[in-house]
Design a protein around this motif. Structure first.
Motif, PDB file in Angstrom:
ATOM      1  N   GLN A 251       0.837  -1.210   0.000  1.00 45.63           N
ATOM      2  CA  GLN A 251       0.000   0.000   0.000  1.00 45.63           C
ATOM      3  C   GLN A 251       0.868   1.255   0.000  1.00 45.63           C
ATOM      4  O   GLN A 251       0.610   2.203  -0.748  1.00 45.63           O
TER       5      GLN A 251
ATOM      6  N   LYS B 107      -0.993  11.565  -2.803  1.00 47.66           N
ATOM      7  CA  LYS B 107      -2.412  11.951  -2.798  1.00 47.66           C
ATOM      8  C   LYS B 107      -2.963  12.056  -1.385  1.00 47.66           C
ATOM      9  O   LYS B 107      -2.780  11.154  -0.585  1.00 47.66           O
TER      10      LYS B 107
ATOM     11  N   GLY C 145     -10.081  11.495  -9.801  1.00 47.16           N
ATOM     12  CA  GLY C 145      -8.961  10.572  -9.868  1.00 47.16           C
ATOM     13  C   GLY C 145      -7.715  11.267 -10.369  1.00 47.16           C
ATOM     14  O   GLY C 145      -6.637  10.689 -10.385  1.00 47.16           O
TER      15      GLY C 145
ATOM     16  N   TYR D 110      -0.524   1.125 -15.101  1.00 46.59           N
ATOM     17  CA  TYR D 110       0.251  -0.123 -15.120  1.00 46.59           C
ATOM     18  C   TYR D 110       1.739   0.081 -14.822  1.00 46.59           C
ATOM     19  O   TYR D 110       2.317  -0.614 -13.990  1.00 46.59           O
ATOM     20  N   SER D 111       2.370   1.014 -15.500  1.00 49.77           N
ATOM     21  CA  SER D 111       3.816   1.151 -15.302  1.00 49.77           C
ATOM     22  C   SER D 111       4.137   1.684 -13.911  1.00 49.77           C
ATOM     23  O   SER D 111       5.189   1.366 -13.350  1.00 49.77           O
ATOM     24  N   PHE D 112       3.229   2.459 -13.338  1.00 43.31           N
ATOM     25  CA  PHE D 112       3.446   2.921 -11.973  1.00 43.31           C
ATOM     26  C   PHE D 112       3.351   1.742 -11.002  1.00 43.31           C
ATOM     27  O   PHE D 112       4.075   1.669 -10.010  1.00 43.31           O
TER      28      PHE D 112
ATOM     29  N   VAL E  35      -1.767   5.286  -7.810  1.00 48.45           N
ATOM     30  CA  VAL E  35      -3.205   5.394  -7.554  1.00 48.45           C
ATOM     31  C   VAL E  35      -3.740   6.634  -8.247  1.00 48.45           C
ATOM     32  O   VAL E  35      -3.368   7.752  -7.922  1.00 48.45           O
ATOM     33  N   GLN E  36      -4.598   6.435  -9.240  1.00 53.94           N
ATOM     34  CA  GLN E  36      -5.266   7.584  -9.851  1.00 53.94           C
ATOM     35  C   GLN E  36      -6.693   7.620  -9.319  1.00 53.94           C
ATOM     36  O   GLN E  36      -6.908   8.161  -8.244  1.00 53.94           O
ATOM     37  N   CYS E  37      -7.650   7.009  -9.989  1.00 50.23           N
ATOM     38  CA  CYS E  37      -9.007   7.072  -9.448  1.00 50.23           C
ATOM     39  C   CYS E  37      -9.168   6.085  -8.296  1.00 50.23           C
ATOM     40  O   CYS E  37     -10.068   6.211  -7.483  1.00 50.23           O
ATOM     41  N   GLY E  38      -8.291   5.080  -8.270  1.00 46.08           N
ATOM     42  CA  GLY E  38      -8.266   4.146  -7.147  1.00 46.08           C
ATOM     43  C   GLY E  38      -9.249   2.998  -7.215  1.00 46.08           C
ATOM     44  O   GLY E  38      -9.248   2.140  -6.340  1.00 46.08           O
TER      45      GLY E  38
ATOM     46  N   TYR F 206     -16.999   5.057  -2.899  1.00 44.05           N
ATOM     47  CA  TYR F 206     -17.453   5.460  -4.209  1.00 44.05           C
ATOM     48  C   TYR F 206     -18.983   5.386  -4.206  1.00 44.05           C
ATOM     49  O   TYR F 206     -19.586   4.914  -3.252  1.00 44.05           O
TER      50      TYR F 206
ATOM     51  N   LEU G 249       1.331   4.285  -3.045  1.00 40.43           N
ATOM     52  CA  LEU G 249       1.158   5.720  -2.811  1.00 40.43           C
ATOM     53  C   LEU G 249       2.420   6.485  -3.199  1.00 40.43           C
ATOM     54  O   LEU G 249       2.356   7.530  -3.838  1.00 40.43           O
ATOM     55  N   ASP G 250       3.565   5.944  -2.796  1.00 38.24           N
ATOM     56  CA  ASP G 250       4.810   6.687  -2.993  1.00 38.24           C
ATOM     57  C   ASP G 250       5.159   6.904  -4.460  1.00 38.24           C
ATOM     58  O   ASP G 250       5.767   7.910  -4.806  1.00 38.24           O
ATOM     59  N   VAL G 251       4.815   5.963  -5.338  1.00 33.36           N
ATOM     60  CA  VAL G 251       5.168   6.130  -6.750  1.00 33.36           C
ATOM     61  C   VAL G 251       4.031   6.747  -7.561  1.00 33.36           C
ATOM     62  O   VAL G 251       4.171   6.963  -8.756  1.00 33.36           O
ATOM     63  N   GLY G 252       2.893   7.020  -6.932  1.00 38.13           N
ATOM     64  CA  GLY G 252       1.773   7.610  -7.667  1.00 38.13           C
ATOM     65  C   GLY G 252       1.009   6.596  -8.500  1.00 38.13           C
ATOM     66  O   GLY G 252       0.501   6.929  -9.573  1.00 38.13           O
TER      67      GLY G 252
ATOM     68  N   THR H  70      -7.517  -0.184  -7.666  1.00 35.53           N
ATOM     69  CA  THR H  70      -6.410  -0.325  -6.714  1.00 35.53           C
ATOM     70  C   THR H  70      -6.538  -1.496  -5.744  1.00 35.53           C
ATOM     71  O   THR H  70      -5.587  -2.265  -5.595  1.00 35.53           O
TER      72      THR H  70
ATOM     73  N   GLU I 141       6.464  -0.131 -11.134  1.00 34.84           N
ATOM     74  CA  GLU I 141       7.451   0.636 -10.369  1.00 34.84           C
ATOM     75  C   GLU I 141       7.248   0.415  -8.872  1.00 34.84           C
ATOM     76  O   GLU I 141       8.210   0.301  -8.116  1.00 34.84           O
TER      77      GLU I 141
ATOM     78  N   ILE J 288      -7.842   5.162  -0.016  1.00 35.89           N
ATOM     79  CA  ILE J 288      -8.032   4.352  -1.219  1.00 35.89           C
ATOM     80  C   ILE J 288      -7.299   3.024  -1.077  1.00 35.89           C
ATOM     81  O   ILE J 288      -7.874   1.952  -1.314  1.00 35.89           O
TER      82      ILE J 288
END
Lengths: 164, 751
Positions: free
Chosen positions: A93, B13, B477, A144-146, A102-105, B26, A97-100, A108, A149, B19
């Motif tokens: 987890q 974030k 997001g 995906y690439s994040f 999570v966008q919309c999550g 949601y 978070l540290d590499v970013g 996730t 990472e 999350i």
């Protein structure tokens, strides 16, 4: 339609014993989300296409939207809620978070469970191993690439930790 | 004064912890006591008059609490973002215009019972002759119009002298490109809950891109005052423009008020794919030419979009597409005409880039083809025609002087990053490199769209010194809330963790129009800075009083949660102490701002993509080896967010060009699952590299520019140009699934 007879159901959920009376038609994801109230596991398609509902059952990654809850009676189940104890985040987890990653999550939780399943079996995965491990999880935001990472960060942090 | 300790940093974030622990809620995660579940009865035909709706059997089913039809709608039975023509529920005597149109809704104690009840609703239809072909509608608009007009979008722009331009051209490339549909395929389907209050009020918690639009629509349809409606946008599982339109909101509000109970509606994947508006399909006739020295002499474009059954945001997409054909090129003789028409196909509307992707794609494909005719390197051909600083832009008040970046610079950065090509073609595997450039525009002034003008923010200090930022923008997001927290923290010398952000709650947050067109950070960010500076002035004056130096505040610095006097080291006071003083002494701790840009309404950026591919000419399969996106971002506020946005949009562009195929036949959607409609997985996309060119914008917050959509403009054409180069053919048909590549290989070579 008559309600089918409820049956006794018992699992070990995130290390805790959980018992319920559920109908045979109930899917695992619905029992987790609605009966038990753990909404971390998501429904994205209801057909096993997107992986948002991924949980770990006896060490294997499973699409909980495809499994009747009774099919996992007596088994050990891990959901996203079971990963962190109290205030501390699980290394997976934290790395996400540290590499970013999570966008919309929404993907996730499923992604994290897929990664956990991978690392439990293969603590030093190659990039291809990682890509294959999450190939059943769709991410429309394109993280995906994040996520790859993040896994690399976890393994390097583990290596650091092991040295100490 | 900006110390940039937080701005430009990869801040995690602010909602990230929740999350990753599965705690974020949601739309489908909310539960309330006594909550009912709603399902919708939908039209099975593409064009049919609804003669009779029989709900009695459904209403009698055990567990059903209410069944609603158009008869239950007291107000306007229509919604639509830019065109008010989509029914909330199709009434008896009215005509459904697409498969999936909602006719009745059921609220029951369980989803299963609601579904069963829907099946018990009997509808008597009289089918009409549907129209599917936009070209037929264009030819005979009076005959084929399904609304009072056949048109839901129009764009016309002319400059210079086309005939002169055509005569001056030594080489001309002309072709017709068919544009495929693209499905947003966000992993979270449309969902939400409506909760009625004891006082006749209603709260809606549902994903969307504008809580004020939802509030207004519910008020209009249900005959309520907006003051009795609260719309909250919770955590969202992606939108990309697809959740702009009304989805569940009016129907759940209707049922909640009818039953006096909370009502939840969650669309199935099939329902979502069928019903929500998708990227416009259509066709583009693109003709342009150049002298043998490579100077473009004219561009002539005619495009036709299939708006589907309802207007939605077709007017906006039609405009936005037209505005992007000229790209970053100097084209004096230009003629662009476009139309969107209504058909009985599924509705089309906004999807990341609002038509900009399609326009950029066609132009960039055409440029490579013309370069080949000229026997000129495609990069050199572009360079000869670049717009430069000080050039009068082709269109619409775009301020080309917002920063010093040139498009050539952006392209070079992309080329330098990707480096030279290493792989060599074999007999069966052909290598190719493709480039594409774009000049994505972003709408900050809102002059061109109704209701976008004016963006507010509120900052409040509480008595204990804690801070709340309230913004009407939606973090769907993108990490926008995190950026706003960074801005506030930077302004006040606080940590990001000290800032609480409340967003997209119509009862608590200031209006911002809708969060679209890559304008969120630019507009809301500026609004937060303005509010912060106003509040800082008041707080600094209090500190100056305390320090005995009032009215001099110039030497006061906000840092580490305190205000320091940089000229008197012993003078320091905490913000908490100041806030307490303000609270007790009648000094207003709330600042509201209202941001309207005082310059051209449209911002612009430059974007470039370079993609290397390998095409297996025996199977038609394309493998992407390498992809770089370079973007003129102004100052990057949060590199984690910015990278993710550019890459994410880039991947959607790759999907559009390579693999996403939606099949509509006779108005019926055939691809309604995520195993029929394929979006990129972890095995389809290599690592994408991003280069930011951070020349600050003169007007953006700390120099930032918009960027949320911009990756998608350039990856799609770069990919198609790469494939065209690899197989030495023109690529006109896409997505380039293996069967299409195979078909192209059997055709003519590039000329």
């Amino acid at each position: 339609m008559k309600a089918l007879t409820k049956q006794n159901w018992h699992i070990v959920l995130n290390g805790q014993d959980v018992s319920r009376e559920i109908e045979p038609s109930m899917l695992l994801v619905d029992v987790l989300r609605n009966e038990i109230g753990l909404t971390g596991t998501k429904i994205g398609c209801g057909k096993g296409d997107c992986g948002a509902c991924s949980v770990i059952v006896d060490g294997s990654l499973v699409y909980s939207c495809l499994i009747p809850a009774l099919a996992v009676n007596g088994k050990s189940i891990q959901t996203i809620e079971g990963l962190s104890k109290d205030k501390d985040l699980h290394p997976i987890q934290q790395a996400f978070l540290d590499v970013g990653a999570v966008q919309c999550g929404f993907c996730t939780p499923g992604m994290i469970m897929a990664v956990k399943c991978l690392l439990d079996k293969n603590p030093k995965p190659t990039e291809l191993d990682i890509r294959e491990a999450i190939s059943g999880n769709l991410c429309r935001c394109g993280s995906y690439s994040f996520i790859i990472e993040a896994v690399n960060l976890i393994t390097s942090r583990e290596a650091q930790h092991a040295k100490l | 004064m900006q110390n940039y300790n937080i701005i430009g940093k990869p801040v995690v974030k602010i909602n990230g912890r929740d999350i990753v622990r599965g705690k974020s809620k949601y739309g489908s995660d909310f539960s309330f006591p006594g909550m009912l579940f709603a399902k919708t009865c939908r039209c099975s035909f593409p064009y049919a008059k609804v003669n009779k709706i029989e709900i009695s059997k459904a209403a009698k089913l055990n567990g059903v609490v209410a069944v609603a039809t158009a008869k239950d709608i007291p107000g306007v039975n229509l919604h639509g973002f830019s065109v008010l023509d989509q029914p909330v529920l199709v009434a008896e005597g009215e005509t459904a215009k697409m498969v999936g149109d909602p006719i009745a809704v059921v609220a029951a104690v369980s989803e299963e019972i609601a579904e069963q009840a829907v099946k018990l609703i009997d509808i008597e239809y009289k089918q009409r002759d549907p129209i599917y072909d936009p070209e037929e509608v264009l030819k005979s608009p009076e005959k084929y119009k399904i609304h009072h007009t056949a048109f839901c979008g129009s764009y016309d722009f002319e400059a210079g002298d086309i005939k002169k331009g055509i005569d001056a051209a030594d080489f001309i490339v002309e072709d017709k490109y068919n544009l495929p549909i693209q499905e947003h395929a966000y992993i979270e389907t449309e969902s939400g809950v409506a909760v009625p209050g004891d006082d006749g009020s209603i709260t809606i918690i549902a994903g969307g891109q504008d809580p004020y639009y939802v509030r207004y629509s519910i008020a209009k349809s249900l005959g309520l005052k907006e003051t009795s409606i609260r719309c909250i946008i919770p955590e969202m599982g992606g939108s990309f423009g697809g959740k702009q339109q009304i989805s569940v909101q009016i129907l759940i509000a209707l049922l909640a008020l009818k039953t006096s109970r909370p009502v939840k509606m969650v669309w199935t994947r099939e329902e979502s794919m069928l019903v929500h508006a998708k990227r416009h399909p259509g066709s583009v006739k693109h003709k342009f030419g150049a002298t043998k020295d490579g100077k473009i002499t004219f561009m002539q474009v005619e495009y036709l979009l299939d708006g589907g059954a309802y207007g939605a945001t077709s007017p906006n997409v039609t405009f936005w597409m037209g505005a992007h054909f000229a790209g970053p090129y100097k084209i004096h003789n230009i003629s662009i005409h476009g139309k969107a028409v209504y058909t009985n196909n599924p509705v089309s509307a906004a999807f990341r880039s609002m038509g900009g992707l399609q326009a950029t794609l066609v132009t960039e494909l055409q440029i490579d083809r013309l370069a080949k005719r000229l026997q000129m390197d495609p990069i050199k051909f572009r360079e000869i025609n670049f717009l430069i600083q000080g050039d009068k832009p082709v269109l619409h008040g775009i301020c080309l002087n917002d920063s010093k970046v040139t498009v050539g610079e952006v392209l070079n950065k992309a080329l330098n990053r990707i480096g030279p090509r290493h792989s060599v073609s074999t007999t069966t595997r052909k290598m190719g490199r493709g480039i594409a450039l774009g000049m994505p525009l972003y709408d900050v002034g809102g002059e061109l769209s109704m209701g976008l003008r004016g963006v507010g923010a509120t900052i409040e200090f509480f008595r204990d010194g804690s801070v709340e930022v309230r913004s009407g923008s939606v973090d769907m997001g993108t990490g926008l809330n995190t950026v706003l927290a960074q801005i506030a923290a930077n302004e006040f010398g606080l940590k990001v963790e000290d800032i609480k952000v409340i967003s997209a709650d119509s009862q608590r947050t200031a209006k911002m129009g809708r969060t679209v067109a890559s304008r969120g950070a630019y507009t809301s960010g500026n609004a937060v800075i303005i509010a912060a500076q106003e509040l800082k002035k008041r707080l600094a004056e209090v500190a100056a009083h305390k320090f005995g130096s009032y009215p001099k505040t110039a030497s006061l610095v906000f840092s580490d949660g305190n205000i320091y006097d940089s000229q008197a080291k012993n003078k320091v006071i905490s913000l908490a102490e100041i806030a307490d003083f303000c609270y007790l002494n009648g000094i207003n701790l709330v600042a509201n701002s209202w941001f309207i840009p005082d310059h051209a309404s449209l911002g612009h950026t430059f974007a470039a993509a370079v993609i290397d591919v390998e095409v297996n000419i025996e199977t038609g399969e394309t493998t992407i080896l390498n992809c770089v996106i370079a973007h003129d971002s102004g100052r990057v506020l949060n590199p984690l967010n910015a990278k993710a946005q550019l890459i994410g949009a880039g991947i959607q562009g790759i999907g559009y060009a390579l693999m996403e195929k939606m099949v509509v036949s006779e108005g019926q959607l055939k691809t309604t699952t995520l195993h029929d409609y394929l979006i990129p997985t972890s095995l389809d996309i290599p690592k994408i590299d991003v280069v930011f060119i951070e020349e600050p914008s003169r007007t953006g917050p700390y120099g930032a520019k918009g960027l949320g959509e911009h990756g998608i403009f350039v990856t799609a054409p770069a990919l198609l140009n790469a494939i065209a180069s690899a197989i030495d053919r023109n690529v006109i048909e896409f997505p380039t699934t293996p069967d299409i590549v195979y078909r192209i290989l059997k055709g003519k070579s590039m000329n």
